[in-house]
Design a protein around this motif. Structure first.
Motif, PDB file in Angstrom:
ATOM      1  N   PHE A 460      26.136 113.720 -11.194  1.00 25.49           N
ATOM      2  CA  PHE A 460      25.815 112.781 -10.127  1.00 25.49           C
ATOM      3  C   PHE A 460      25.877 113.498  -8.762  1.00 25.49           C
ATOM      4  O   PHE A 460      24.993 113.338  -7.909  1.00 25.49           O
ATOM      5  CB  PHE A 460      26.800 111.614 -10.180  1.00 25.49           C
ATOM      6  CG  PHE A 460      26.311 110.346  -9.511  1.00 25.49           C
ATOM      7  CD1 PHE A 460      25.022 110.252  -8.958  1.00 25.49           C
ATOM      8  CD2 PHE A 460      27.147 109.219  -9.408  1.00 25.49           C
ATOM      9  CE1 PHE A 460      24.598 109.085  -8.357  1.00 25.49           C
ATOM     10  CE2 PHE A 460      26.707 108.055  -8.807  1.00 25.49           C
ATOM     11  CZ  PHE A 460      25.427 107.986  -8.276  1.00 25.49           C
ATOM     12  N   HIS A 461      26.961 114.332  -8.594  1.00 25.07           N
ATOM     13  CA  HIS A 461      27.084 115.102  -7.355  1.00 25.07           C
ATOM     14  C   HIS A 461      25.842 115.946  -7.107  1.00 25.07           C
ATOM     15  O   HIS A 461      25.302 115.967  -6.000  1.00 25.07           O
ATOM     16  CB  HIS A 461      28.323 116.018  -7.417  1.00 25.07           C
ATOM     17  CG  HIS A 461      29.602 115.311  -7.054  1.00 25.07           C
ATOM     18  ND1 HIS A 461      29.832 114.772  -5.814  1.00 25.07           N
ATOM     19  CD2 HIS A 461      30.733 115.074  -7.776  1.00 25.07           C
ATOM     20  CE1 HIS A 461      31.029 114.221  -5.774  1.00 25.07           C
ATOM     21  NE2 HIS A 461      31.611 114.387  -6.971  1.00 25.07           N
ATOM     22  N   GLU A 462      25.354 116.610  -8.172  1.00 22.30           N
ATOM     23  CA  GLU A 462      24.173 117.473  -8.049  1.00 22.30           C
ATOM     24  C   GLU A 462      22.965 116.676  -7.586  1.00 22.30           C
ATOM     25  O   GLU A 462      22.199 117.096  -6.704  1.00 22.30           O
ATOM     26  CB  GLU A 462      23.845 118.149  -9.395  1.00 22.30           C
ATOM     27  CG  GLU A 462      24.801 119.285  -9.737  1.00 22.30           C
ATOM     28  CD  GLU A 462      24.721 119.703 -11.198  1.00 22.30           C
ATOM     29  OE1 GLU A 462      23.732 119.350 -11.884  1.00 22.30           O
ATOM     30  OE2 GLU A 462      25.668 120.371 -11.662  1.00 22.30           O
ATOM     31  N   VAL A 463      22.791 115.482  -8.184  1.00 23.40           N
ATOM     32  CA  VAL A 463      21.636 114.641  -7.808  1.00 23.40           C
ATOM     33  C   VAL A 463      21.721 114.261  -6.341  1.00 23.40           C
ATOM     34  O   VAL A 463      20.745 114.382  -5.588  1.00 23.40           O
ATOM     35  CB  VAL A 463      21.583 113.382  -8.694  1.00 23.40           C
ATOM     36  CG1 VAL A 463      20.478 112.440  -8.216  1.00 23.40           C
ATOM     37  CG2 VAL A 463      21.362 113.762 -10.147  1.00 23.40           C
ATOM     38  N   ILE A 464      22.944 113.850  -5.913  1.00 21.96           N
ATOM     39  CA  ILE A 464      23.105 113.415  -4.521  1.00 21.96           C
ATOM     40  C   ILE A 464      22.865 114.601  -3.561  1.00 21.96           C
ATOM     41  O   ILE A 464      22.210 114.446  -2.523  1.00 21.96           O
ATOM     42  CB  ILE A 464      24.504 112.788  -4.288  1.00 21.96           C
ATOM     43  CG1 ILE A 464      24.680 111.585  -5.238  1.00 21.96           C
ATOM     44  CG2 ILE A 464      24.655 112.302  -2.843  1.00 21.96           C
ATOM     45  CD1 ILE A 464      26.091 111.040  -5.296  1.00 21.96           C
ATOM     46  N   ASP A 465      23.393 115.804  -3.996  1.00 21.54           N
ATOM     47  CA  ASP A 465      23.181 117.012  -3.187  1.00 21.54           C
ATOM     48  C   ASP A 465      21.696 117.224  -2.939  1.00 21.54           C
ATOM     49  O   ASP A 465      21.261 117.530  -1.829  1.00 21.54           O
ATOM     50  CB  ASP A 465      23.754 118.244  -3.902  1.00 21.54           C
ATOM     51  CG  ASP A 465      25.278 118.214  -3.926  1.00 21.54           C
ATOM     52  OD1 ASP A 465      25.855 117.402  -3.150  1.00 21.54           O
ATOM     53  OD2 ASP A 465      25.887 118.958  -4.730  1.00 21.54           O
ATOM     54  N   ARG A 466      20.905 117.080  -3.961  1.00 22.21           N
ATOM     55  CA  ARG A 466      19.472 117.310  -3.851  1.00 22.21           C
ATOM     56  C   ARG A 466      18.856 116.329  -2.835  1.00 22.21           C
ATOM     57  O   ARG A 466      18.017 116.699  -2.025  1.00 22.21           O
ATOM     58  CB  ARG A 466      18.822 117.150  -5.225  1.00 22.21           C
ATOM     59  CG  ARG A 466      17.338 117.450  -5.250  1.00 22.21           C
ATOM     60  CD  ARG A 466      16.835 117.691  -6.659  1.00 22.21           C
ATOM     61  NE  ARG A 466      17.259 116.704  -7.634  1.00 22.21           N
ATOM     62  CZ  ARG A 466      16.689 115.510  -7.720  1.00 22.21           C
ATOM     63  NH1 ARG A 466      15.730 115.159  -6.897  1.00 22.21           N
ATOM     64  NH2 ARG A 466      17.130 114.681  -8.637  1.00 22.21           N
ATOM     65  N   PHE A 467      19.287 115.045  -2.876  1.00 24.62           N
ATOM     66  CA  PHE A 467      18.774 114.056  -1.929  1.00 24.62           C
ATOM     67  C   PHE A 467      19.152 114.424  -0.499  1.00 24.62           C
ATOM     68  O   PHE A 467      18.383 114.225   0.433  1.00 24.62           O
ATOM     69  CB  PHE A 467      19.306 112.645  -2.265  1.00 24.62           C
ATOM     70  CG  PHE A 467      18.363 111.878  -3.147  1.00 24.62           C
ATOM     71  CD1 PHE A 467      17.268 111.199  -2.593  1.00 24.62           C
ATOM     72  CD2 PHE A 467      18.524 111.853  -4.525  1.00 24.62           C
ATOM     73  CE1 PHE A 467      16.397 110.517  -3.406  1.00 24.62           C
ATOM     74  CE2 PHE A 467      17.646 111.162  -5.322  1.00 24.62           C
ATOM     75  CZ  PHE A 467      16.577 110.480  -4.781  1.00 24.62           C
ATOM     76  N   GLU A 468      20.384 114.969  -0.341  1.00 30.30           N
ATOM     77  CA  GLU A 468      20.884 115.260   1.001  1.00 30.30           C
ATOM     78  C   GLU A 468      20.054 116.343   1.701  1.00 30.30           C
ATOM     79  O   GLU A 468      19.960 116.365   2.914  1.00 30.30           O
ATOM     80  CB  GLU A 468      22.348 115.684   0.938  1.00 30.30           C
ATOM     81  CG  GLU A 468      23.241 114.454   1.065  1.00 30.30           C
ATOM     82  CD  GLU A 468      24.726 114.768   1.048  1.00 30.30           C
ATOM     83  OE1 GLU A 468      25.092 115.844   0.522  1.00 30.30           O
ATOM     84  OE2 GLU A 468      25.481 113.936   1.545  1.00 30.30           O
ATOM     85  N   LEU A 469      19.438 117.214   0.846  1.00 35.74           N
ATOM     86  CA  LEU A 469      18.660 118.326   1.387  1.00 35.74           C
ATOM     87  C   LEU A 469      17.525 117.839   2.281  1.00 35.74           C
ATOM     88  O   LEU A 469      17.291 118.381   3.339  1.00 35.74           O
ATOM     89  CB  LEU A 469      18.104 119.198   0.262  1.00 35.74           C
ATOM     90  CG  LEU A 469      19.107 120.154  -0.389  1.00 35.74           C
ATOM     91  CD1 LEU A 469      18.408 120.937  -1.494  1.00 35.74           C
ATOM     92  CD2 LEU A 469      19.701 121.126   0.635  1.00 35.74           C
ATOM     93  N   ASN A 470      16.780 116.826   1.817  1.00 31.53           N
ATOM     94  CA  ASN A 470      15.737 116.303   2.716  1.00 31.53           C
ATOM     95  C   ASN A 470      15.892 114.792   2.934  1.00 31.53           C
ATOM     96  O   ASN A 470      15.034 113.996   2.613  1.00 31.53           O
ATOM     97  CB  ASN A 470      14.318 116.657   2.224  1.00 31.53           C
ATOM     98  CG  ASN A 470      14.272 116.795   0.708  1.00 31.53           C
ATOM     99  OD1 ASN A 470      15.168 116.314   0.068  1.00 31.53           O
ATOM    100  ND2 ASN A 470      13.278 117.417   0.163  1.00 31.53           N
ATOM    101  N   LEU A 471      17.056 114.504   3.461  1.00 34.71           N
ATOM    102  CA  LEU A 471      17.371 113.100   3.755  1.00 34.71           C
ATOM    103  C   LEU A 471      16.824 112.744   5.129  1.00 34.71           C
ATOM    104  O   LEU A 471      16.957 113.528   6.060  1.00 34.71           O
ATOM    105  CB  LEU A 471      18.903 112.947   3.740  1.00 34.71           C
ATOM    106  CG  LEU A 471      19.466 111.540   3.794  1.00 34.71           C
ATOM    107  CD1 LEU A 471      19.199 110.809   2.465  1.00 34.71           C
ATOM    108  CD2 LEU A 471      20.974 111.593   4.037  1.00 34.71           C
TER     109      LEU A 471
END
Ligand code: ATP
Ligand code: MG
Length: 608
Positions: A460-471
């Motif tokens: 879940f952390h990995e998925v959220i990290d990916r979203f944060e990249l181009n938030l």
């Protein structure tokens, strides 16, 4: 129970006939016997008197003759009186000797002694003298009420001249008394015989009526459905054979009764185990039988429906007037929906005919077609949605391409923009077609999941990290994830698709400066994952619908945001393929939370 009247019963008939027959026989025998007896007694009586009269006649003849030859000595009258006195009287009440001058010469009757020497007035004597013939009559003496035999016998001398007459009166009462006595004995005998024969008659009749009564009782028991008893066979006569036949009938009936009951039981269990509803009616259309399935479908107790008209029970009052129209109508869809539930049934009708082709009833088979109809409705809606969704980008593209065609391609500024739009629309169409393809594969269960053991929190952390990249700048992400390992057996790619869709929705519908909270909670056997935003929310009645295909709460707005309404539908299918559930809660104007569950691997496997 009907009782046979006393004088109608075989027993009394039999006895009465028996007694009547005996009476006739006794009468005939009695008449004959009395007659014969009377004749015999009379003959005896007569001959006993005749014998005495004859002897007297002889003696008197002698006396009369002697009188003529010898004179002197005793007088004729004295001699005759002596002779008369010597006669043994017995039943003879009066005996007189009269000469041919009608003078009484002697008598046995003491009271009439003074008559001696006098002329007699008796007619019988006169007749005997006159006719020279014996007179013989029976007279009734009104004083003594006796019947008497009266005789006048002429006395002849050797020359056949009448010398006198013997007059005899003899009472017949002795004879009649004797006859009466014998008759009395006969009567008593007859009465005894009748009594005995009545008893015998009753007993004989009982031997006939007893088995018949028993059979009657047995028949009544049989009528109540009890075939356990048998009739006793008393004899091998016709009644015995009847009883045998009756017992045979009993066992056959028992057998067929059992067969019928078994058939009924089978029919009942077939009917009650059927998933289709069955309703049978008589020829008027009144319900005679309804199975439980039918009762459940139309929401009525099968027993209380009996007797009601099928048309009313199926709520067809507005659609048909006459039962006979129904079988021709093939099948009918009837709406049984209420406020809570959408419910449709299909009813098929057929007639039951007897051998002469007369209608004896109707049968209706009903089945629940709600799902079927719903699926059909969904399919139609789906086709119309797909066509609509494809038409929109296509028309957009068409107008842009037309514009380019009309010369816009030469415009260095406009042409790239127009081509960009066309590309976006194409991308959207491709995405949508891919989504649809994925859904249809999932429907056809041709969409294998490649599951593996995944530590969900780390993932879940990995998925959220990916979203944060181009938030987008105006959005904040917040994590509320537990420490530790929470292994889940899942297809990583598919789960990513779920989370992508849910999180991108949240981003899409978040206001400026909104915070999106990502949460995962350990609920012992499963994880509860939720994504909350602070967007405009979804109204309560639409909360379930957002998981339906092509459903968009606010069409105009979402289309502008580029959605097709398939994301959550796919997410739902995928979560369910992982044995989880997905739902949403929302407060309008405040925000939306989308939640789903995922089963955790058990302790043993978790440790492995
Ligand atoms: P797609 O995901 O296919 O690009 P979409 O996002 O419009 O399109 P879904 O993800 O299935 O479709 O969402 C269905 C509808 O649910 C959306 O159109 C929107 O109206 C509503 N919805 C979903 N998530 C939210 C949310 N977080 N806040 C408000 N409404 C939402
Ligand atoms: Mg979406």
């Amino acid at each position: 129970m009907n009782k046979v009247g006393l004088f109608r019963s075989i027993q009394s008939k039999f006895t009465i006939i028996y007694i009547l027959l005996l009476l006739v026989a006794v009468q005939v025998i009695g008449a004959f016997f009395t007659n014969e007896l009377e004749r015999e007694l009379m003959e005896n009586f007569e001959s006993s008197i005749d014998d005495r009269v004859e002897l007297l006649n002889y003696n008197l003849e002698k006396a009369f003759e002697r009188e003529r030859n010898e004179e002197g000595g005793s007088t004729l009258q004295e001699e005759i009186q002596n002779i008369v006195s010597d006669v043994e009287t017995g039943d003879i009440t009066t005996l007189e000797v009269i000469n041919n001058q009608s003078r009484v010469l002697g008598t046995t009757n003491v009271l009439e002694r003074d008559m001696i020497g006098k002329k007699t007035t008796r007619d019988t004597v006169q007749d005997a003298l006159f006719f020279d013939e014996r007179q013989d009559t029976i007279k009734f003496n009104p004083e003594t009420k006796n019947r008497v035999r009266v005789q006048a016998v002429p006395i002849f001398d050797s020359q056949e001249n009448v010398m006198g007459v013997i007059y005899v009166e003899a009472s017949l009462e002795g004879v009649y008394d004797q006859m009466q006595e014998i008759n009395d004995i006969f009567l008593q005998g007859s009465l005894l015989a009748i009594a005995v024969s009545a008893v015998v008659g009753i007993l004989v009749a009982r031997t006939i009526t007893k088995p018949i009564s028993e059979m009657r009782r047995q028949a009544q028991t049989m009528a109540k459905g009890d075939f356990s008893q048998k009739v006793k066979v008393y004899s091998k006569d016709e009644i015995g054979l009847l009883a045998d036949t009756f017992n045979d009938l009993n066992s056959r009936l028992k057998h067929s009764y059992a067969t019928i009951e078994e058939e009924q039981f089978k029919l009942r269990s077939v009917l009650s185990n059927m998933s289709d509803g069955v309703i049978a009616t008589d020829n008027t259309g009144a319900v005679t039988l309804m199975n439980e399935a039918a009762g459940r479908m139309i929401g009525r107790d099968p027993d209380e429906v009996n007797g009601e008209l099928l048309i009313d029970v199926l709520q067809l009052e507005d659609r048909v007037i006459n039962m006979t129209e129904l079988p021709d109508s093939g099948s009918m869809i009837i709406d049984f929906s209420d406020e809570d539930e959408f419910f449709l049934i299909r009813a098929k009708f057929s007639t039951i005919l007897d051998e002469e082709e007369n209608i004896t009833g109707f049968i209706s088979v009903i089945s629940d077609v709600t799902e079927q109809e719903k699926a059909e409705q969904d399919r139609r809606e789906f086709v119309s949605n797909v066509s609509h969704e494809l038409r929109t980008p296509l028309t957009t593209m068409k107008s842009y391409i037309e514009a380019l065609n009309d010369g816009a391609w030469e415009d260095k500024e406009i042409a790239p923009r127009f081509l960009g739009v066309a590309q976006t629309e194409t991308d959207r169409m491709i995405r949508m077609v891919n989504d649809l393809l994925q859904l249809s594969k999932m429907d056809a269960e041709e969409y294998p999941l490649e599951k593996e053991r995944v530590d969900f929190i780390q993932y879940f952390h990995e998925v959220i990290d990916r979203f944060e990249l181009n938030l987008p700048e105006h959005i904040n992400l917040k994590r509320q994830l537990p420490e530790g390992q929470f292994p889940v057996w899942m297809d990583k790619d598919k789960m990513t698709q779920v989370l992508d869709n849910v999180i991108s929705n949240a981003i899409k519908y978040s206001p400026e400066g909104g915070t999106i909270t990502m949460k995962a909670e350990n609920k012992r056997h499963y994880l509860l994952v939720s994504v909350s935003d602070q967007g405009m929310g979804i109204s309560y009645d639409k909360l379930d619908k957002i998981f339906e295909r092509f459903y968009r709460a606010d069409k105009a707005r979402t289309r502008k945001l580029g959605g097709t309404g398939l994301g959550l539908a796919i997410s739902k299918e995928l979560v369910e393929a992982h044995h989880g559930k997905i739902w949403a809660t929302s407060k309008e104007g405040k925000g939306t939370t989308v939640l789903f569950t995922l089963p955790l691997m058990n302790q043993k496997r978790r440790g492995a």
